[in-house]
Write a protein that holds these residues in place. Structure first.
Motif, PDB file in Angstrom:
ATOM      1  N   ALA A 180      43.396  29.631  -6.757  1.00  0.00           N
ATOM      2  CA  ALA A 180      43.287  30.780  -5.849  1.00  0.00           C
ATOM      3  C   ALA A 180      41.833  31.048  -5.508  1.00  0.00           C
ATOM      4  CB  ALA A 180      43.896  32.014  -6.508  1.00  0.00           C
ATOM      5  N   ASP A 181      41.643  31.628  -4.355  1.00  0.00           N
ATOM      6  CA  ASP A 181      40.322  32.078  -3.949  1.00  0.00           C
ATOM      7  C   ASP A 181      39.922  33.243  -4.856  1.00  0.00           C
ATOM      8  OD1 ASP A 181      38.320  33.617  -2.307  1.00  0.00           O
ATOM      9  OD2 ASP A 181      38.713  31.910  -0.979  1.00  0.00           O
ATOM     10  N   ASP A 182      38.626  33.329  -5.167  1.00  0.00           N
ATOM     11  CA  ASP A 182      38.184  34.418  -6.033  1.00  0.00           C
ATOM     12  C   ASP A 182      38.435  35.795  -5.415  1.00  0.00           C
ATOM     13  OD1 ASP A 182      37.558  33.269  -8.385  1.00  0.00           O
ATOM     14  OD2 ASP A 182      35.390  33.213  -8.080  1.00  0.00           O
ATOM     15  N   ALA A 183      38.582  35.822  -4.070  1.00  0.00           N
ATOM     16  CA  ALA A 183      38.829  37.106  -3.403  1.00  0.00           C
ATOM     17  C   ALA A 183      40.145  37.733  -3.865  1.00  0.00           C
ATOM     18  CB  ALA A 183      38.848  36.909  -1.897  1.00  0.00           C
ATOM     19  N   VAL A 184      41.116  36.904  -4.223  1.00  0.00           N
ATOM     20  CA  VAL A 184      42.410  37.461  -4.649  1.00  0.00           C
ATOM     21  C   VAL A 184      42.440  37.717  -6.157  1.00  0.00           C
ATOM     22  CG1 VAL A 184      43.601  36.236  -2.779  1.00  0.00           C
ATOM     23  CG2 VAL A 184      43.584  35.248  -5.072  1.00  0.00           C
ATOM     24  N   ALA A 185      41.334  37.390  -6.813  1.00  0.00           N
ATOM     25  CA  ALA A 185      41.333  37.503  -8.281  1.00  0.00           C
ATOM     26  C   ALA A 185      41.249  38.948  -8.755  1.00  0.00           C
ATOM     27  CB  ALA A 185      40.158  36.707  -8.862  1.00  0.00           C
ATOM     28  N   ALA A 186      40.579  39.810  -7.958  1.00  0.00           N
ATOM     29  CA  ALA A 186      40.296  41.174  -8.439  1.00  0.00           C
ATOM     30  C   ALA A 186      41.547  41.933  -8.899  1.00  0.00           C
ATOM     31  CB  ALA A 186      39.540  41.949  -7.366  1.00  0.00           C
ATOM     32  N   PRO A 187      42.613  41.997  -8.066  1.00  0.00           N
ATOM     33  CA  PRO A 187      43.785  42.763  -8.544  1.00  0.00           C
ATOM     34  C   PRO A 187      44.448  42.126  -9.768  1.00  0.00           C
ATOM     35  CG  PRO A 187      44.241  41.695  -6.421  1.00  0.00           C
ATOM     36  CD  PRO A 187      42.780  41.540  -6.680  1.00  0.00           C
ATOM     37  N   ILE A 188      44.396  40.801  -9.831  1.00  0.00           N
ATOM     38  CA  ILE A 188      44.992  40.130 -11.000  1.00  0.00           C
ATOM     39  C   ILE A 188      44.199  40.481 -12.254  1.00  0.00           C
ATOM     40  CG2 ILE A 188      45.463  37.873 -12.045  1.00  0.00           C
ATOM     41  CD1 ILE A 188      45.932  36.798  -9.185  1.00  0.00           C
ATOM     42  N   LEU A 189      42.876  40.453 -12.133  1.00  0.00           N
ATOM     43  CA  LEU A 189      42.032  40.770 -13.286  1.00  0.00           C
ATOM     44  C   LEU A 189      42.178  42.237 -13.686  1.00  0.00           C
ATOM     45  CD1 LEU A 189      38.879  38.694 -12.310  1.00  0.00           C
ATOM     46  CD2 LEU A 189      40.555  38.157 -14.080  1.00  0.00           C
ATOM     47  N   ASP A 190      42.355  43.110 -12.677  1.00  0.00           N
ATOM     48  CA  ASP A 190      42.601  44.527 -12.989  1.00  0.00           C
ATOM     49  C   ASP A 190      43.893  44.672 -13.786  1.00  0.00           C
ATOM     50  OD1 ASP A 190      40.321  45.371 -11.764  1.00  0.00           O
ATOM     51  OD2 ASP A 190      41.287  45.969  -9.888  1.00  0.00           O
ATOM     52  N   GLY A 191      44.904  43.894 -13.374  1.00  0.00           N
ATOM     53  CA  GLY A 191      46.177  43.934 -14.098  1.00  0.00           C
ATOM     54  C   GLY A 191      46.012  43.487 -15.540  1.00  0.00           C
ATOM     55  N   LEU A 192      45.238  42.431 -15.740  1.00  0.00           N
ATOM     56  CA  LEU A 192      45.018  41.941 -17.111  1.00  0.00           C
ATOM     57  C   LEU A 192      44.278  42.983 -17.951  1.00  0.00           C
ATOM     58  CD1 LEU A 192      44.049  38.195 -16.542  1.00  0.00           C
ATOM     59  CD2 LEU A 192      46.290  39.173 -17.068  1.00  0.00           C
ATOM     60  N   LYS A 193      43.345  43.656 -17.284  1.00  0.00           N
ATOM     61  CA  LYS A 193      42.587  44.691 -17.995  1.00  0.00           C
ATOM     62  C   LYS A 193      43.531  45.788 -18.484  1.00  0.00           C
ATOM     63  CE  LYS A 193      38.540  45.263 -16.037  1.00  0.00           C
ATOM     64  NZ  LYS A 193      37.524  45.788 -15.106  1.00  0.00           N
ATOM     65  N   ALA A 194      44.492  46.150 -17.609  1.00  0.00           N
ATOM     66  CA  ALA A 194      45.452  47.199 -17.978  1.00  0.00           C
ATOM     67  C   ALA A 194      46.344  46.727 -19.129  1.00  0.00           C
ATOM     68  CB  ALA A 194      46.303  47.565 -16.757  1.00  0.00           C
ATOM     69  N   VAL A 195      46.760  45.454 -19.064  1.00  0.00           N
ATOM     70  CA  VAL A 195      47.587  44.906 -20.153  1.00  0.00           C
ATOM     71  C   VAL A 195      46.806  44.937 -21.464  1.00  0.00           C
ATOM     72  CG1 VAL A 195      48.634  42.776 -21.044  1.00  0.00           C
ATOM     73  CG2 VAL A 195      48.998  43.445 -18.656  1.00  0.00           C
ATOM     74  N   ALA A 196      45.543  44.503 -21.403  1.00  0.00           N
ATOM     75  CA  ALA A 196      44.722  44.460 -22.615  1.00  0.00           C
ATOM     76  C   ALA A 196      44.543  45.857 -23.195  1.00  0.00           C
ATOM     77  CB  ALA A 196      43.375  43.826 -22.290  1.00  0.00           C
ATOM     78  N   ALA A 197      44.352  46.829 -22.297  1.00  0.00           N
ATOM     79  CA  ALA A 197      44.157  48.211 -22.774  1.00  0.00           C
ATOM     80  C   ALA A 197      45.408  48.719 -23.478  1.00  0.00           C
ATOM     81  CB  ALA A 197      43.803  49.110 -21.586  1.00  0.00           C
ATOM     82  N   ARG A 198      46.585  48.369 -22.913  1.00  0.00           N
ATOM     83  CA  ARG A 198      47.837  48.807 -23.559  1.00  0.00           C
ATOM     84  C   ARG A 198      47.985  48.159 -24.939  1.00  0.00           C
ATOM     85  NH1 ARG A 198      50.294  48.735 -18.472  1.00  0.00           N
ATOM     86  NH2 ARG A 198      51.110  46.644 -18.774  1.00  0.00           N
ATOM     87  N   VAL A 199      47.624  46.880 -25.026  1.00  0.00           N
ATOM     88  CA  VAL A 199      47.755  46.171 -26.313  1.00  0.00           C
ATOM     89  C   VAL A 199      46.828  46.783 -27.349  1.00  0.00           C
ATOM     90  CG1 VAL A 199      47.335  43.966 -27.479  1.00  0.00           C
ATOM     91  CG2 VAL A 199      48.567  44.020 -25.297  1.00  0.00           C
ATOM     92  N   ARG A 200      45.607  47.133 -26.894  1.00  0.00           N
ATOM     93  CA  ARG A 200      44.663  47.726 -27.842  1.00  0.00           C
ATOM     94  C   ARG A 200      45.109  49.124 -28.259  1.00  0.00           C
ATOM     95  NH1 ARG A 200      40.645  45.205 -24.699  1.00  0.00           N
ATOM     96  NH2 ARG A 200      40.464  47.070 -23.421  1.00  0.00           N
ATOM     97  N   GLY A 201      45.939  49.731 -27.402  1.00  0.00           N
ATOM     98  CA  GLY A 201      46.441  51.064 -27.734  1.00  0.00           C
ATOM     99  C   GLY A 201      45.392  52.088 -27.414  1.00  0.00           C
TER     100      GLY A 201
END
Lengths: 176, 146
Positions: free
Chosen positions: B125-146
């Protein structure tokens, strides 16, 4: 502006990394910077055997190795009495640099931690810094390696996440 | 009382700087960059092997956090050197996730699966489409960390 020249033709480097692609990349970067000899080891055991038999001027070591990890390998090297190898500059490499790992690298006796991916400019900055720094070398019961409390924290250019973490760790230690 | 010995050690490489021989820093960096570029095909092939291995590890046993961590670490290194910034960041997030989970003695198959899916998407994928995906991962990581 001063143009520095480097001539690492006589220098012997050691790259320790479990992944072949990682070893090849680091070796090619070092060859590109002018290092004449770059040995590659895939584990702590092979690196120990290399250090016992060959002169080493610079070690690039991945923190994550199978079995004995990179941090324990460097702690072993520092206490090995294999001079001059035991006091050779060591740059720890890590793809993942939480503060706990930066602290481990500092405590095992590494000179610097550099986060992967390692850009040639960042690596050369660190090598030049290590070459000119006047950090005392400490030997005591609990620690062998470059002094962990030092006033200047590394090259001004190219500061990255792991450097800031390293500085934070050093400041904590200094305040303790 | 423990004995502390302090001494000055001058590394051999110190004598290799500012010699009349050798090359300028700029020349050395250009040569190093050219060598990295020369390994592009092999490195990207190794990157794809690491991605495949991460997927297999995640599918076969999401609790094999050491295996996931090691493969994700390889992706961080290789992706970053060849301009795949978004992929590298997603792989770093997977390293963080695996490290957090193993430190807490936990597993989380859903969070691992989301990360593996992100890696698959970001490989081409182009890096331009990466931002929302990375934001999603950040949210997942935050939930896992509690």
């Amino acid at each position: 502006m001063v143009v520095r020249r480097v001539d690492f033709e006589q220098a012997k480097a050691l790259v320790v990394c479990s992944s072949q692609a990682g070893r090849d990349l680091m070796a090619q970067v070092l060859f590109g910077l002018g290092f004449g000899t770059v040995a590659r080891c895939d584990s702590a055991g092979t690196a120990q055997a290399h250090c016992a038999a060959h002169l080493v001027d610079l070690v690039l070591c991945d923190g994550e190795l199978p079995g004995t990890d990179g941090y324990d390998l460097i702690a072993w090297l520092r206490r090995s009495r294999l001079e001059p190898n035991s006091v050779a500059p060591v740059i720890m490499l890590s793809a993942h640099t939480p503060p706990s790992k930066v602290g481990k690298a500092r405590d095992c006796g590494a000179n610097f931690v550099v986060a992967k991916p390692v850009a040639p400019g960042v690596l050369l900055d660190r090598i030049l810094w290590i070459a000119k720094e006047a950090r005392p070398y400490i030997t005591c019961k609990a620690y062998v390696g470059p002094e962990r409390r030092f006033a200047e924290h590394g090259p001004a250019s190219g500061e990255r996440r792991q450097d800031r973490l390293a500085v934070a760790g050093l400041n904590e230690e200094a305040a303790a | 009382m423990s004995v502390v010995i302090r001494r000055v050690v001058t590394p051999r490489i110190a004598a290799m700087i500012n010699r009349a021989s050798g090359v300028t820093e700029a020349e050395a960096l250009a040569r190093a960059s050219a060598r990295i570029e020369g390994l592009r095909a092999e490195s990207l092939a190794a990157l794809d092997v690491a991605l495949e291995a991460a997927e297999q590890a995640g599918r076969a046993d999401p609790a094999d956090l050491d295996g996931l961590y090691d493969r994700a670490s390889e992706v961080v290194e290789l992706a970053g050197l060849y301009g795949l910034t978004g992929l590298g960041r997603a792989a770093y997030s997977l390293c963080d996730l695996a490290d957090t989970l193993r430190a807490g003695g936990r597993t989380n198959a859903a969070a691992v699966a989301v990360h593996l899916e992100a890696l698959r998407l970001l490989r081409h994928a182009d890096d331009a489409v990466a931002a929302p995906i990375l934001d999603g991962l950040k949210a997942v990581a935050a939930r896992v960390r509690g």
